[in-house]
Design a protein around this motif. Structure first.
Motif, PDB file in Angstrom:
ATOM      1  N   HIS A   1     -26.720 -20.795   7.201  1.00  0.00           N
ATOM      2  CA  HIS A   1     -26.093 -22.232   7.804  1.00  0.00           C
ATOM      3  C   HIS A   1     -25.093 -22.758   7.113  1.00  0.00           C
ATOM      4  CE1 HIS A   1     -29.991 -22.227  10.170  1.00  0.00           C
ATOM      5  NE2 HIS A   1     -29.031 -22.850  10.949  1.00  0.00           N
ATOM      6  N   ILE A   2     -25.280 -23.004   5.798  1.00  0.00           N
ATOM      7  CA  ILE A   2     -24.070 -23.336   4.747  1.00  0.00           C
ATOM      8  C   ILE A   2     -22.793 -22.512   4.974  1.00  0.00           C
ATOM      9  CG2 ILE A   2     -23.505 -23.968   2.439  1.00  0.00           C
ATOM     10  CD1 ILE A   2     -25.463 -25.891   3.721  1.00  0.00           C
ATOM     11  N   GLU A   3     -23.021 -21.245   4.996  1.00  0.00           N
ATOM     12  CA  GLU A   3     -21.979 -20.284   5.010  1.00  0.00           C
ATOM     13  C   GLU A   3     -21.256 -20.564   6.412  1.00  0.00           C
ATOM     14  OE1 GLU A   3     -21.164 -15.445   5.477  1.00  0.00           O
ATOM     15  OE2 GLU A   3     -22.884 -16.326   4.474  1.00  0.00           O
ATOM     16  N   ALA A   4     -21.849 -20.593   7.671  1.00  0.00           N
ATOM     17  CA  ALA A   4     -21.203 -21.131   8.815  1.00  0.00           C
ATOM     18  C   ALA A   4     -20.361 -22.366   8.765  1.00  0.00           C
ATOM     19  CB  ALA A   4     -22.272 -21.030   9.898  1.00  0.00           C
ATOM     20  N   LEU A   5     -20.887 -23.258   8.068  1.00  0.00           N
ATOM     21  CA  LEU A   5     -20.030 -24.423   7.845  1.00  0.00           C
ATOM     22  C   LEU A   5     -18.732 -24.040   7.067  1.00  0.00           C
ATOM     23  CD1 LEU A   5     -23.038 -26.937   7.189  1.00  0.00           C
ATOM     24  CD2 LEU A   5     -21.831 -26.502   9.563  1.00  0.00           C
ATOM     25  N   LEU A   6     -18.888 -23.516   6.170  1.00  0.00           N
ATOM     26  CA  LEU A   6     -17.820 -23.244   5.235  1.00  0.00           C
ATOM     27  C   LEU A   6     -16.830 -22.352   6.088  1.00  0.00           C
ATOM     28  CD1 LEU A   6     -19.727 -22.673   1.846  1.00  0.00           C
ATOM     29  CD2 LEU A   6     -18.265 -24.707   2.742  1.00  0.00           C
ATOM     30  N   LEU A   7     -17.262 -21.309   6.592  1.00  0.00           N
ATOM     31  CA  LEU A   7     -16.500 -20.378   7.305  1.00  0.00           C
ATOM     32  C   LEU A   7     -15.514 -21.226   8.509  1.00  0.00           C
ATOM     33  CD1 LEU A   7     -18.378 -17.207   8.039  1.00  0.00           C
ATOM     34  CD2 LEU A   7     -16.268 -17.174   6.976  1.00  0.00           C
ATOM     35  N   GLN A   8     -16.284 -22.109   9.317  1.00  0.00           N
ATOM     36  CA  GLN A   8     -15.744 -22.949  10.161  1.00  0.00           C
ATOM     37  C   GLN A   8     -14.272 -23.632   9.635  1.00  0.00           C
ATOM     38  OE1 GLN A   8     -18.687 -25.515  11.433  1.00  0.00           O
ATOM     39  NE2 GLN A   8     -18.944 -24.192  13.343  1.00  0.00           N
TER      40      GLN A   8
ATOM     41  N   ASP B   1      -6.330 -22.990  15.433  1.00  0.00           N
ATOM     42  CA  ASP B   1      -6.214 -24.282  16.223  1.00  0.00           C
ATOM     43  C   ASP B   1      -7.387 -24.503  17.227  1.00  0.00           C
ATOM     44  OD1 ASP B   1      -5.766 -22.405  18.154  1.00  0.00           O
ATOM     45  OD2 ASP B   1      -3.575 -23.222  18.626  1.00  0.00           O
ATOM     46  N   GLU B   2      -8.317 -23.211  17.290  1.00  0.00           N
ATOM     47  CA  GLU B   2      -9.512 -23.222  18.242  1.00  0.00           C
ATOM     48  C   GLU B   2     -10.646 -22.455  17.165  1.00  0.00           C
ATOM     49  OE1 GLU B   2     -11.684 -21.900  22.354  1.00  0.00           O
ATOM     50  OE2 GLU B   2      -9.246 -21.403  21.666  1.00  0.00           O
ATOM     51  N   VAL B   3     -11.742 -23.049  17.279  1.00  0.00           N
ATOM     52  CA  VAL B   3     -12.945 -22.089  16.531  1.00  0.00           C
ATOM     53  C   VAL B   3     -13.963 -21.972  17.418  1.00  0.00           C
ATOM     54  CG1 VAL B   3     -14.459 -22.139  14.464  1.00  0.00           C
ATOM     55  CG2 VAL B   3     -12.111 -23.019  14.086  1.00  0.00           C
ATOM     56  N   VAL B   4     -14.399 -21.031  17.735  1.00  0.00           N
ATOM     57  CA  VAL B   4     -15.494 -20.489  18.580  1.00  0.00           C
ATOM     58  C   VAL B   4     -16.593 -19.738  17.506  1.00  0.00           C
ATOM     59  CG1 VAL B   4     -16.587 -19.093  20.329  1.00  0.00           C
ATOM     60  CG2 VAL B   4     -14.134 -19.931  20.636  1.00  0.00           C
ATOM     61  N   THR B   5     -17.511 -20.814  17.593  1.00  0.00           N
ATOM     62  CA  THR B   5     -18.709 -20.258  16.591  1.00  0.00           C
ATOM     63  C   THR B   5     -19.822 -19.256  17.264  1.00  0.00           C
ATOM     64  OG1 THR B   5     -18.313 -22.152  15.188  1.00  0.00           O
ATOM     65  CG2 THR B   5     -20.600 -20.850  14.917  1.00  0.00           C
ATOM     66  N   VAL B   6     -19.972 -18.066  17.066  1.00  0.00           N
ATOM     67  CA  VAL B   6     -20.950 -17.275  17.584  1.00  0.00           C
ATOM     68  C   VAL B   6     -22.235 -17.023  16.681  1.00  0.00           C
ATOM     69  CG1 VAL B   6     -21.404 -14.990  18.719  1.00  0.00           C
ATOM     70  CG2 VAL B   6     -18.978 -16.052  18.928  1.00  0.00           C
TER      71      VAL B   6
ATOM     72  N   SER C   1     -21.641 -28.136  15.297  1.00  0.00           N
ATOM     73  CA  SER C   1     -20.616 -28.650  16.226  1.00  0.00           C
ATOM     74  C   SER C   1     -19.475 -29.311  15.599  1.00  0.00           C
ATOM     75  CB  SER C   1     -21.530 -29.890  16.962  1.00  0.00           C
ATOM     76  OG  SER C   1     -22.517 -29.456  17.557  1.00  0.00           O
ATOM     77  N   PRO C   2     -19.196 -30.108  14.755  1.00  0.00           N
ATOM     78  CA  PRO C   2     -18.145 -30.784  14.289  1.00  0.00           C
ATOM     79  C   PRO C   2     -16.908 -29.867  13.959  1.00  0.00           C
ATOM     80  CG  PRO C   2     -19.781 -31.934  13.409  1.00  0.00           C
ATOM     81  CD  PRO C   2     -20.417 -30.873  13.988  1.00  0.00           C
ATOM     82  N   GLY C   3     -17.257 -28.776  13.339  1.00  0.00           N
ATOM     83  CA  GLY C   3     -16.599 -27.625  12.917  1.00  0.00           C
ATOM     84  C   GLY C   3     -16.255 -26.592  14.189  1.00  0.00           C
ATOM     85  N   SER C   4     -16.679 -26.680  15.364  1.00  0.00           N
ATOM     86  CA  SER C   4     -16.416 -25.640  16.461  1.00  0.00           C
ATOM     87  C   SER C   4     -15.818 -26.298  17.733  1.00  0.00           C
ATOM     88  CB  SER C   4     -17.726 -25.100  16.647  1.00  0.00           C
ATOM     89  OG  SER C   4     -17.503 -23.698  17.365  1.00  0.00           O
ATOM     90  N   ASP C   5     -15.195 -25.818  18.309  1.00  0.00           N
ATOM     91  CA  ASP C   5     -14.800 -26.328  19.698  1.00  0.00           C
ATOM     92  C   ASP C   5     -15.723 -25.873  20.927  1.00  0.00           C
ATOM     93  OD1 ASP C   5     -11.811 -27.621  19.317  1.00  0.00           O
ATOM     94  OD2 ASP C   5     -11.612 -25.564  18.272  1.00  0.00           O
ATOM     95  N   ARG C   6     -16.506 -24.694  20.508  1.00  0.00           N
ATOM     96  CA  ARG C   6     -17.357 -23.944  21.568  1.00  0.00           C
ATOM     97  C   ARG C   6     -18.305 -23.085  20.714  1.00  0.00           C
ATOM     98  NH1 ARG C   6     -15.609 -19.235  25.429  1.00  0.00           N
ATOM     99  NH2 ARG C   6     -17.396 -18.688  26.617  1.00  0.00           N
TER     100      ARG C   6
END
Length: 282
Positions: free
Chosen positions: A60-67, A76-81, A110-115
């Motif tokens: 979970h922390i890694e996902a936030l840091l990757l975003q 300019d757009e981040v999609v989190t899969v 959610s804040p670090g992702s557009d979708r």
């Protein structure tokens, strides 16, 4: 550009191949105190697709840091899969004092992702817990692909009523067989008596279907019961193969001939990929 989390490297590469988008260079390291450091070492001109199953708290922390690293690299757009969404079964209050942990981690992502794109979350309302547009794709039909040809009068069994649509999806993709689900529900006092609602398992091949297999307790109990009731062969399938607490060995001891799962989690039984359905959603 596809950016892979540590837990999803194989799937990220398959998504890159399916979409034709490049696989980016993301580096993850641990500091001696256990903290994570994430770097994206090349520029991103347009969209970044972060692919990471949140199988652990570190993920979970890694996902936030990757975003954040993707934004810093120019996306300019981040999609989190999130192929496997962690905390998916903590999606409601089961007793006073509980929090809805899935909503908590969804809000954090959610804040670090557009979708956001997930695969077969435990509950249909999981999408609503994100504060950005979220799509849940169904990868269950992919489980039909590795099943043996020529199953004998196959019966596709959801492990409970909620899993029955998954069993229908696998049956439809396989192209033959009947569908049923088990009762009583998992966790009930009579779990040792798990059996199909209306179908006989005698002299036929049985394919159990579920979204998650964690400890394997329910599926191994049902597999043993099916074998005792005269099933020819028993197979286990699931979308998310957590396989905690010796689950795979437990299933084998219960008479399961083989297990097939997707690569939302990279396990020895991950025989089929959900990359095509994720690529379609992208």
């Amino acid at each position: 550009m596809i950016l892979s989390g540590s837990a999803s490297q194989t799937l990220a590469a398959r998504i890159a191949e399916a979409t034709g988008e490049p696989l980016g260079a993301a580096e993850v390291e641990y500091f001696p105190d256990g903290e994570l450091n994430v770097e994206v070492t090349e520029s991103i001109a347009d969209r970044a697709i972060v692919v990471i199953s949140t199988v652990s708290n570190d993920a979970h922390i890694e996902a936030l840091l990757l975003q954040d690293a993707a934004r810093q690299a120019g996306a300019d757009e981040v999609v989190t899969v999130v192929p496997y969404p962690g905390y998916a079964r903590q999606n409601r209050k089961y007793q006073p004092g509980d929090i809805v942990s899935l909503r908590t981690v969804a809000r954090a992502l959610s804040p670090g992702s557009d979708r956001v794109i997930t695969v077969n979350p435990h509950e249909e309302d999981a999408e609503e817990m994100f504060e950005v547009p979220a799509t849940a794709v169904d990868g269950s039909h992919r489980l039909a692909e590795p099943l043996p040809d020529g199953l004998a009068d196959p019966l596709f069994l959801g492990t409970d009523e909620q899993a029955r649509p998954l069993a229908e999806s696998v049956r439809d993709a396989y192209g033959a067989g009947a569908v049923d689900h088990l009762v009583p529900p998992a966790g009930s006092a009579d779990a040792a008596e798990l059996a199909p609602v209306e179908s006989s398992v005698a002299d036929r091949d049985v394919v159990f279907v579920d979204d998650f297999v964690a400890t394997g307790a329910t599926m191994s109990t049902a597999a043993r019961a099916a074998t005792d009731a005269g099933a020819d062969r028993v197979f286990a399938t699931c979308v998310h193969p957590l396989l905690a607490s010796g689950a795979w060995s437990k299933l084998l001891r219960a008479g399961v001939e083989n297990m097939y799962a997707t690569d939302t989690l990279e396990r020895i039984v991950s025989d089929v990929s959900v990359a095509p359905v994720i690529a379609d959603a992208l």
